[in-house]
Write an enzyme that holds these catalytic residues in place. Structure first.
Site, PDB file in Angstrom:
ATOM      1  N   ARG A 103       0.881  -1.181   0.000  1.00 21.22           N
ATOM      2  CA  ARG A 103       0.000   0.000   0.000  1.00 21.22           C
ATOM      3  C   ARG A 103       0.910   1.220   0.000  1.00 21.22           C
ATOM      4  NH1 ARG A 103      -5.318   1.447   3.429  1.00 21.22           N
ATOM      5  NH2 ARG A 103      -6.112   0.172   1.745  1.00 21.22           N
ATOM      6  N   HIS A 130      -7.165   1.373  -6.575  1.00 18.25           N
ATOM      7  CA  HIS A 130      -7.402   0.436  -5.472  1.00 18.25           C
ATOM      8  C   HIS A 130      -8.092  -0.809  -6.059  1.00 18.25           C
ATOM      9  CE1 HIS A 130      -7.722  -1.045  -1.542  1.00 18.25           C
ATOM     10  NE2 HIS A 130      -8.538  -0.189  -0.977  1.00 18.25           N
ATOM     11  N   GLN A 133      -9.987  -3.535  -3.891  1.00 23.25           N
ATOM     12  CA  GLN A 133     -11.269  -3.045  -3.389  1.00 23.25           C
ATOM     13  C   GLN A 133     -12.362  -3.238  -4.450  1.00 23.25           C
ATOM     14  OE1 GLN A 133     -12.023  -1.262  -0.283  1.00 23.25           O
ATOM     15  NE2 GLN A 133     -14.053  -1.760  -1.019  1.00 23.25           N
ATOM     16  N   ASP A 225     -17.181   7.439  -1.278  1.00 17.18           N
ATOM     17  CA  ASP A 225     -15.921   7.301  -0.526  1.00 17.18           C
ATOM     18  C   ASP A 225     -15.628   8.672   0.080  1.00 17.18           C
ATOM     19  OD1 ASP A 225     -13.423   6.500   0.431  1.00 17.18           O
ATOM     20  OD2 ASP A 225     -12.423   6.593  -1.535  1.00 17.18           O
ATOM     21  N   CYS A 266     -16.358   1.995   0.474  1.00 24.02           N
ATOM     22  CA  CYS A 266     -15.185   1.140   0.694  1.00 24.02           C
ATOM     23  C   CYS A 266     -14.768   1.127   2.161  1.00 24.02           C
ATOM     24  CB  CYS A 266     -14.034   1.600  -0.186  1.00 24.02           C
ATOM     25  SG  CYS A 266     -13.575   3.313   0.103  1.00 24.02           S
ATOM     26  N   ARG A 294     -13.632  -8.462   0.992  1.00 27.50           N
ATOM     27  CA  ARG A 294     -12.208  -8.167   0.750  1.00 27.50           C
ATOM     28  C   ARG A 294     -11.399  -9.436   1.018  1.00 27.50           C
ATOM     29  NH1 ARG A 294     -10.437  -3.005   1.316  1.00 27.50           N
ATOM     30  NH2 ARG A 294      -8.550  -3.836   0.338  1.00 27.50           N
TER      31      ARG A 294
HETATM   32  N1   CP Z   1     -11.255   0.052   2.187  1.00 31.75           N
HETATM   33  C1   CP Z   1     -10.012  -0.064   2.638  1.00 31.75           C
HETATM   34  O1   CP Z   1      -9.065  -0.296   1.881  1.00 31.75           O
HETATM   35  O2   CP Z   1      -9.881   0.063   3.992  1.00 31.75           O
HETATM   36  P1   CP Z   1      -8.513   0.228   4.786  1.00 31.75           P
HETATM   37  O3   CP Z   1      -7.928   1.551   4.388  1.00 31.75           O
HETATM   38  O4   CP Z   1      -8.894   0.185   6.240  1.00 31.75           O
HETATM   39  O5   CP Z   1      -7.606  -0.894   4.409  1.00 31.75           O
HETATM   40  N1  NVA Z   2      -9.790   7.009  -1.285  1.00 27.92           N
HETATM   41  C1  NVA Z   2      -9.403   6.519   0.017  1.00 27.92           C
HETATM   42  C2  NVA Z   2      -9.625   5.050   0.095  1.00 27.92           C
HETATM   43  C3  NVA Z   2      -9.357   4.449   1.435  1.00 27.92           C
HETATM   44  C4  NVA Z   2      -9.574   2.974   1.465  1.00 27.92           C
HETATM   45  C5  NVA Z   2      -7.959   6.865   0.290  1.00 27.92           C
HETATM   46  O1  NVA Z   2      -7.115   6.686  -0.609  1.00 27.92           O
HETATM   47  O2  NVA Z   2      -7.661   7.330   1.389  1.00 27.92           O
END
Ligand code: CP
Ligand code: NVA
Length: 312
Positions: A103, A130, A133, A225, A266, A294
């Site tokens: 990540r 993502h 997701q 989101d 999400c 997930r």
């Molecule tokens: N939706 C999602 O990716 O959640 P986290 O940021 O908690 O992993």
């Molecule tokens: N768009 C958000 C998604 C989190 C899962 C971010 O990147 O923070």
């Protein structure tokens, strides 16, 4: 063959649908407490530059359920790109581990890790995309009887990483996908162009609009989101609040969609900002089903990247 999973456009429609079938089967087995240890002795390294609840837990639990082990390397532990380069980190990890789950901020980091390492790399969120997701989300809709040909999905809010992945995979699947965003906050034009190319081939449709009525009318599900992502500053978040407020997913907005339309997110949600409690806690909300899936979908991605899907 083993492979990376870095971008949302990686899988074809047929492949996605075949992964859904296997995910459904394995999900049912897990509910009966039947685990298949096809990754016995395998280890994943989870490099996280940003916080996470769902992605971290589900990739860790997924490895455990498959008989393997996950090692978490959080934001302060290895300082990707600061304490050590992506290249050097990858060259170390490939000596001990079988797969990297990363990540990151810049998409380039997952690409650099993949370039340097001989083991597969999975994108567990970047500033741009993502994909894990979106795969779990389309699986959730598919389980609810909404597959590509009969699905109109509106994503409302910021044209961010989650929106981009939903748009690309939705276009590959042949959905009627709508991005409903305030002017200036639409998904990047290069992704819209790319999605339109996929939609031409799949028979899908991609619409980008700031008009809420046009975007939401006739949809089976509304997705939102956060208005400011982890890569945005506090100041950007403050600026965005009043711009995005008309795009809040509340009861009135949900009523523009088809009766009984699903509400999706999400997570993490900023309750009563982009989505109200009333919607998030309603019968139409499937946000926690998405979170559950997930786990099941990412197990498929782990297995496919490791060329182990046929061992199930
Ligand atoms: N939706 C999602 O990716 O959640 P986290 O940021 O908690 O992993
Ligand atoms: N768009 C958000 C998604 C989190 C899962 C971010 O990147 O923070």
């Amino acid at each position: 063959m083993t492979h990376d999973y870095l971008k949302s456009n990686f899988y074809t429609k047929d492949k996605i649908l075949s992964l859904f079938e296997v995910a459904k089967k394995v999900k049912n087995e897990v509910k009966q407490r039947q685990l298949r240890h096809v990754l016995d002795g395998y280890v994943s390294a989870m490099i996280f530059q940003k916080p996470s609840l769902r992605t971290r837990c589900t990739f860790d639990i997924g490895m455990y359920q498959l008989g393997g082990k996950a090692i978490y390397l959080g934001p302060s532990e290895i300082s990707l790109g600061v304490r050590e380069s992506a290249y050097d980190i990858a060259k170390n990890l490939e000596r001990w581990c079988d797969i990297i789950v990363a990540r990151v901020f810049a998409q380039k980091y997952v690409e650099d890790l993949a370039q340097a390492s001989s083991i597969p790399v999975i994108n567990a969120l970047s500033d741009d995309e993502h994909p894990c997701q979106a795969m779990a989300d389309y699986f959730t809709l598919w389980e609810n009887g909404l597959s590509s040909s009969n699905l109109a999905l509106a994503y409302i809010g910021d044209g961010n990483n989650v929106c981009v992945s939903l748009m690309l995979i939705g276009a590959i699947l042949g959905c009627d996908f709508r991005a409903v965003c305030p002017k200036g906050y639409e998904p990047d034009a290069k992704y819209v162009d790319e999605a339109n190319e996929y939609a031409k081939l799949s028979g899908g449709k991609v619409t980008v609009t700031s008009d809420i009525q046009e975007g939401i009318t006739g949809t089976d599900a509304i997705y939102t989101d956060t208005w400011a992502s982890m890569h945005h500053t506090e100041e950007e978040a403050r600026e965005r609040f009043s711009i995005f407020l008309p795009y809040q997913v509340n009861k009135k907005l949900l009523e523009i969609a088809k009766p009984g339309a699903f509400a999706m997110h999400c997570l993490p949600a900023h309750r009563n900002e982009e989505i109200t409690d009333e919607v998030m806690d309603s019968k139409q909300s499937i946000v926690f089903d998405e979170a559950e899936n997930r786990l099941h979908m990412q197990k498929m991605i782990l297995l496919d990247c490791l060329d182990k899907i046929d061992s199930l």
